[in-house]
Design a protein around this motif. Structure first.
Motif, short mmCIF file in Angstrom:
data_model
loop_
_atom_site.label_atom_id
_atom_site.label_comp_id
_atom_site.label_asym_id
_atom_site.label_seq_id
_atom_site.Cartn_x
_atom_site.Cartn_y
_atom_site.Cartn_z
N THR A 1 2.42 18.16 -5.47
CA THR A 1 1.38 17.94 -5.86
C THR A 1 0.92 16.38 -6.89
N LEU A 2 2.49 16.52 -7.85
CA LEU A 2 2.20 14.80 -8.07
C LEU A 2 2.32 13.61 -6.85
N ALA A 3 3.13 14.02 -6.62
CA ALA A 3 4.08 12.99 -5.18
C ALA A 3 2.23 11.66 -4.95
N GLY B 1 0.77 -1.32 -0.21
CA GLY B 1 -0.27 0.68 -0.09
C GLY B 1 0.57 0.71 0.51
N GLY B 2 2.35 1.10 0.15
CA GLY B 2 3.10 2.59 0.52
C GLY B 2 2.54 3.07 -1.15
N SER B 3 3.68 4.27 -1.89
CA SER B 3 3.30 4.58 -2.75
C SER B 3 5.07 4.80 -2.95
N PRO B 4 5.00 4.27 -4.32
CA PRO B 4 6.67 5.15 -4.54
C PRO B 4 7.32 6.53 -4.90
N THR B 5 6.35 7.34 -5.58
CA THR B 5 6.81 8.01 -5.70
C THR B 5 7.56 9.22 -4.67
N TRP C 1 1.70 4.13 -10.99
CA TRP C 1 1.36 3.74 -12.04
C TRP C 1 3.08 3.48 -12.46
N LEU C 2 2.60 4.81 -13.68
CA LEU C 2 3.50 5.66 -14.35
C LEU C 2 5.14 5.04 -14.51
N PHE C 3 5.56 6.14 -13.08
CA PHE C 3 6.72 5.65 -12.72
C PHE C 3 7.23 4.26 -12.49
N MET C 4 6.52 3.05 -11.66
CA MET C 4 6.77 1.88 -11.71
C MET C 4 6.55 0.89 -12.92
N THR C 5 5.70 1.44 -13.94
CA THR C 5 5.96 0.88 -15.25
C THR C 5 7.61 1.30 -15.62
N GLY C 6 7.35 2.43 -15.82
CA GLY C 6 8.62 3.35 -16.27
C GLY C 6 10.14 2.52 -16.23
N LEU C 7 10.03 2.22 -14.87
CA LEU C 7 11.10 1.47 -13.96
C LEU C 7 11.33 0.15 -14.92
N ALA C 8 10.17 -0.51 -14.21
CA ALA C 8 9.88 -1.87 -14.66
C ALA C 8 10.78 -2.63 -16.31
#
Length: 192
Positions: free
Chosen positions: A96-98, A74-78, A105-112
């Motif tokens: 505001t994006l945090a 449940g944590g937020s990666p950003t 989802w965009l950040f994690m998909t990008g990393l992967a």
């Protein structure tokens, strides 16, 4: 007069056949010899940096992300990174994006995606482009930098990502050649 014309023709033909042949200057091949293995190692290493960030943020292995703050818990990666930018130049925007689900989802998909593509040596153009964009956004979130007026590891990694693509680093110790020869990539070369 005819003798002079024949002599001129012979001189002209001799000059044409004996003139040194020049070839256009070409840049040295960076994908030849040991250099291609250095580029491949850099590709895999940077790919691992991206993929590890994804894995640690997802599962909370305790390196940068404790288990309690893992994405699967449940944590937020950003949130951690972006909330810490509140006092920076673009702090209001990134703050505001945090924690926004679509940003997570965009950040994690990008990393992967970037990490996997780099490690496998496929989709290098897209991986380099999106990786550079992600790194530049992270760089902008930290402005002003505390240790250098403008240069940090985000810029260095972005430059290396561009170099990896230009050097064709996906073909050494990777699946780049096989990937490039697929029907999909031949139809859509942007996927190289």
């Amino acid at each position: 007069m005819a003798t002079i014309e024949r002599r001129n023709q012979r001189t002209h033909l001799d000059a044409a056949t004996t003139a040194p042949r020049t070839t256009p200057a070409t840049a040295p091949r960076t994908t030849a010899g040991p250099a291609r293995y250095a580029w491949a190692a850099a590709r895999i290493a940077i790919g691992w940096v991206f993929l590890w960030a994804f894995l640690d943020k997802t599962f909370g292995f305790g390196f940068a992300t404790p288990a309690a703050k893992a994405w699967i818990n449940g944590g937020s990666p950003t949130t951690g990174f972006l909330k810490g930018t509140a006092d920076n130049t673009f702090g209001d925007l990134f703050n505001t994006l945090a924690g926004q689900p679509w940003v997570d989802w965009l950040f994690m998909t990008g990393l992967a995606g970037i990490g996997t593509a780099l490690i496998l040596g496929i989709g290098m153009r897209i991986a380099a482009t999106t990786g550079t964009l992600l790194l530049l956004l992270m760089w902008a979130a930290e402005l002003p930098l505390t240790t250098n007026p403008f240069m940090d590891e985000h810029i260095v990694y972005a430059i290396v990502l561009i170099g990896l693509t230009l050097a064709g680093a996906g073909t050494t110790l990777g699946l780049g050649t096989t990937w490039t020869n697929t029907t999909l990539v031949r139809r859509l070369p942007i996927l190289k």
